[in-house]
Enzyme design. Sequence first.
Site, PDB file in Angstrom:
ATOM      1  N   ASP B 433       0.865  -1.158   0.000  1.00  0.00           N
ATOM      2  CA  ASP B 433       0.000   0.000   0.000  1.00  0.00           C
ATOM      3  C   ASP B 433       0.911   1.220   0.000  1.00  0.00           C
ATOM      4  OD1 ASP B 433      -2.202   1.643   0.416  1.00  0.00           O
ATOM      5  OD2 ASP B 433      -1.810   1.651   2.558  1.00  0.00           O
ATOM      6  N   ASP B 754      -1.080  -0.676   6.060  1.00  0.00           N
ATOM      7  CA  ASP B 754      -1.252  -0.197   7.420  1.00  0.00           C
ATOM      8  C   ASP B 754      -2.683   0.217   7.747  1.00  0.00           C
ATOM      9  OD1 ASP B 754      -1.461   2.068   5.930  1.00  0.00           O
ATOM     10  OD2 ASP B 754      -0.492   3.341   7.410  1.00  0.00           O
ATOM     11  N   ASP B 758      -6.497  -2.129   3.787  1.00  0.00           N
ATOM     12  CA  ASP B 758      -5.553  -3.162   3.351  1.00  0.00           C
ATOM     13  C   ASP B 758      -5.859  -4.516   3.960  1.00  0.00           C
ATOM     14  OD1 ASP B 758      -4.101  -1.137   2.058  1.00  0.00           O
ATOM     15  OD2 ASP B 758      -3.133  -0.620   3.949  1.00  0.00           O
TER      16      ASP B 758
END
Lengths: 283, 1106
Positions: B433, B754, B758
């Site tokens: 990400d 995080d 995700d």
Amino acid sequence: MDDHAAGSSAGGSGDSGASREALQEAQLKLVLMQTDSKFTQQELPACKPILTPKWVITVFVIVGVIFVPIGIASLRASQQVVEIVDRYDDACVPANATDKLSYIQNSSIPKTCTRTLMVTKDMKQPIFVYYQLDNFYQNHRRYVKSRNDVQLRDASKANDTANCDPEATANGQPIVPCGLIAWTLPTFRKLYGRIHVDLKANDTITVQLENNYNTYSFGGKKKLVLSTATWLGGKNDFLGFAYLSVGGLCFFLAFAFTLLYLIKPRKQGDNNYLSWNRTPTGR
Amino acid sequence: MAHVTRLARSAPSSLLCTVSASLCLTGHIARFSGPGPLLRETADESPARSYGELDAAAEIWRRTAVLVLRPSPSPSRLQFFAKLKAMKRFVYINDESYQNDYCDNRISNTKYTLWNFLPKNLWEQFRFVTLSATKEAWDDYNRYISDRQANEKELWIVKNGSRKHIQAQDIQVGNIVWIRENEEVPCDLVLLGTSEPQGVCHVETAALDGETDLKTRVIPPPCVGLEFDQLHKLKGVIECPVPDKDIRRFDANIHLFPPFIDNDICPLSINNTLLQSCYLRNTEWACGVAVYTGNETKLGMSRGVPEPKLTAMDAMIDKLTGAIFLFQLSLVVVLGSAGNIWKDSEARKQWYVKYDDDEPWYQILVIPLRFELLCSIMIPISIKVSLDFVKSLYAKFIDWDEEMFDLENDTPAHAANTAISEDLGQVEYVLTDKTGTLTENKMIFRRCCIGGTSYGNECGDALKDVELLNAIANGSPHVIKFLTVMTLCNTVIPIKSPNGSISYKAQSQDEDALVNAAANLHMVLVSKNGNIAGRMSVVVLDCQSGKILLLSKGADEAVLPCAYSGQQTKTFVDAVDKYAQLGLRTLCLAWRELESEEYAEWSRLFKEANSALTDREVGVPETIEILRQSGINFWMLTGDKQSTAIQIALLCNLISSEPKGQLLYINGRTEDEVARSLERVILTMRITSSEPKELAFVVDGWALEIILTHYSEAFTELAVLSKTALCCRVTPSQKAQLVKLLKSCDYRTLAIGDGGNDVRMIQQAHIGVGISGREGLQAARAADYSIGKFRFLKRLILVHGRYSYNRTAFLSQYSFYKSLLICFIQIFFSFLSGIAGTSLFNSVSLMAYNVFYTSIPVLTTVLDKDLSEKTVMQNPEILLYCQAGRLLNPSTFAGWFGRSLYHAIVIFLITIHAYSNERSEMEELSMVALSGSIWLQAFVVTLEMNSFTFVQLLAIWGNCIAFYAINFFISSIPSSGMYTIMFRLCKQPAYWITLLLISGVGMGPVLALKYFRYTYRPSAINVLQKAERSRGPMYSLVNLESQLRSDKDTMMVPVATTPVKGKSSVYEPLLSDSPMASRRSLGSSSFDIFQPAHSRTSYPRNIKAN
């Protein structure tokens, strides 16, 4: 890890003002903590040997140096053993008996047989007398399990014949010793007795034996063996020859590796051997 | 209802607009009688991209207009509801007479019952019969204890019109349950009343979904305003679906019986429920009716048994076990028949073994069964236990690692899943990400552009821009509206502390930043709301003017198209682009007066995503560089704009700028455009794949959706060709889909992120890594590993993953080696015992061999390090050995198989020849052979280990001493079969000479071969080992510094100066060393029996494609 150690040593020095014992304790704690953190950080001191030519060649030479003398000693010990082997199962069947099987199974015929042995070399006492049987599967599963240690150990337990089937009882009475039990391997020797007299070369020994056991149905060979013994046991050339050949091979390998090392030296740890450092070819 | 803003507690004074007091919001907002313009717009905004999106849209729809019933359902949903109808449950509120046969509230997390423990456990452990059953039982017992504590918790329910104190487990469906502040909800409840006059309460759902913000729950309309004692008498029925595990959905109806209010049936949603394991916060009390209890609650249903993740190594070990099992079966069949034939032809003559002539038919099975018994040890029982042990140690090493300790946040790395460390060493794709993972994700309100005027351009901080402050002071209508939207259009919950200060609990960093920024600009929020599906809208009533306002915010793509057609959006588009170029995260705000004329005003606000050079997280480019060198492919999946994503990717070394690298764009709005674009990109990839150029492709969420639906095969090919990819504007479900796609090509994937968005990707990937950063702990909770910083990833993979792989590779193969060794000896012996299946070793020796003698020394492999961590970091390419599965595959296994066969022959032949004739007593013979095995295995472990700490030396040689100690002890017990044996043996010189011979013959060739390969056919690992060690005796702290310097001089140079480009040049020579070793080659090997068919793809690994 360093931070850790530094932190705990600071704590240790604080304690030192209090008393000497406290200091020692703190130091011990410090050592333990360091060991502990070295373990948790996977940083325990380790020796990392690698297979350098020097090291490997030395190992092979040392193995060769150790093995060859052992081989010679073993072989000499084996050679010193005097062994007289006399096969009697054929000889003890009268020439007129056409069928060996019916001969041995006929209990009405007397089986006494006399053998005369010639001593080939001087034999020092004690001389062991063995009964040898070849082609006999005494470690067959059915045979091996057929034994009872309790009965064998204690005369008062004669009635204990567990595990002894099918040789447990005869005529309602327990067989002592019961079971088919045994020693190992298809060819085996069983100690019959010892002769505590030295024998001279060309002495003759007369043996009288009862040829009762039926080996004819399975082609077993019965032998009488007289043998002396050394520190290594009876006559057995195997260990001697094996040691000699392994030792020899080690010397050969050491020699070959040395030669290779001299002819085709490789620089230790040359990063150019790394495949990703080689320039790609053929593209 | 959730979106209808109600002001909590203190109504009018609560909204503090010091600048402009014109806005006052109040609770009861217009009931929209049907899908009005607003609703249509909301529903239309995202033309059904996927079912999930449609659902999300429907969700907005429903939430925005709470009182409207369900959105017109699609046919599939109709069927779904029809099905549900057949399986409804009816909950009669507070009515004993209707009490039913639904389960009570007793919860049970234990896996087993007393009755099914044995069969169920045996079934589960079918693959390996295992010793860890006791551990399982113990764990289960602990679960039982904690369940019991939960079950016996005391709480209040209403029974027969009065309140009663009962245990949590006695709650029945239909009971009204009372909960006080900060108490845990004992079962799934439908809210009936709260202490708050507005009929709301706040719950913390962290235990359920990991989200740490407070959520608001509301009382269903019919119950609003019920008095305290009325609740005791409440009767009614709730029609709700059968228990399921969807914690975001609850489609039910409530119908209260007279005398309570209207006879209407009122729909219920998840917002009317209190789910088990949530905590009541900021609310004095709440009460609700139990609808799902015990293990049937949403939590109980979703708990299930989590599918254990299986590492590639475990799969390989399983496969090898399968192969050995087949080998064992064929041995049993062959030897069993041979035994029977020998019995019939020979054993009848051996009259002394006394076979009966007429034995029952099943006697024919005896010999095969005997062999089965002998060969059963071929599959090592100890391997499972050993693996469990070392795996938990690997995980502990990760937890303990001080170099992965995040000093900033004071958090250590943590391995939540202890079983998959080896997979870390085999990662091929990292999907990352952007936000907060590569960047530090500190949200700061930096710039904004309101009504065409830009603020914050000069100082880079809009909060300090004098012009903006002036505009606020002057009450500029655009600016005030802007701040209003900023304050209201979010899901933030204000929490008022006793001293009057207000703090905010936000679901996302953006919102937190916005509300705080607005607060700094004198706009204080006291109430909240929300949804995050690219865009979010709130309807508020301005009670002064009576106007109804729609406030929206969202990404520019989502908001701009909704702009009033006549409006000048160009300034805003430019501003968005400009800010994105600066690496800022952008957000558009909009508002619109409903029912009024087509009047719209557009405001835009931009926020720093903290990704400019200076703000980029420390060590990210280096980490990416090192991991890329080690052959890991990086895909960046982000919700950001394309330009922002590219900017970040450049800064992070993910892609290189021209001319070194080339970026290929896949875009298009329609299917055809996307297809053409995709085709073009693949073509370019194919052509340039041999050039030393870094190619990457960029795709946005829109095109990706089309590709995934229609062109997944072509995309798979692209995925294989491309090392790097950027996917922008992707939704959480698309992230997960991409992971799935790579998984389906049989790649090992690692997803790192995080944020809550995700989580799906993290759970889907083989390995999920969460960064326990600022965006909450959702990702870290769902992940297998949580680390504090992105840069720890390289250590996690290169050090922990690699060591784990190497260690397990040795441990598992060694376990097979030693089991096969003893088994082969038994089989050889059977040829001397009339193929009757006699066991050479007694049962005590066999058991101890597996459990003690051979298991303990090899466990110290957890301390083994083939290369120092530093060397690995300097030569990350070495990871290829793990990735390609070089150390554990059928060919290495064949090596170990051969070794065990060779050693068995050596031990057996030497033993029977040295112990022939008068020595050939079976117990002695067996002990000599056993001693030989122990000696050889000690030498093998010594030879195969790379580094020796005192632990290893102690374990290996202490084990040998223990072997003799144990056997002396057994030999002194008269009743044991081995009485006196060991004493007799140790007195004979022949015994020691035999063992020396076995060791020499057994190890000589192994050593020679190893040396030869080490010197003349070295693997890269060997080269590095030599390089590492020839440069000095050992690294000590003293010379570390100089060592480091000399490293740079001598060894880093060739690595650094040789350009490492195109994968081909990196991989090809390595692969050609031993083509059999590559994992891919498995497909054709004979060990492929247990390979599931679907996981095979025709796509070659990209390294081979070149």
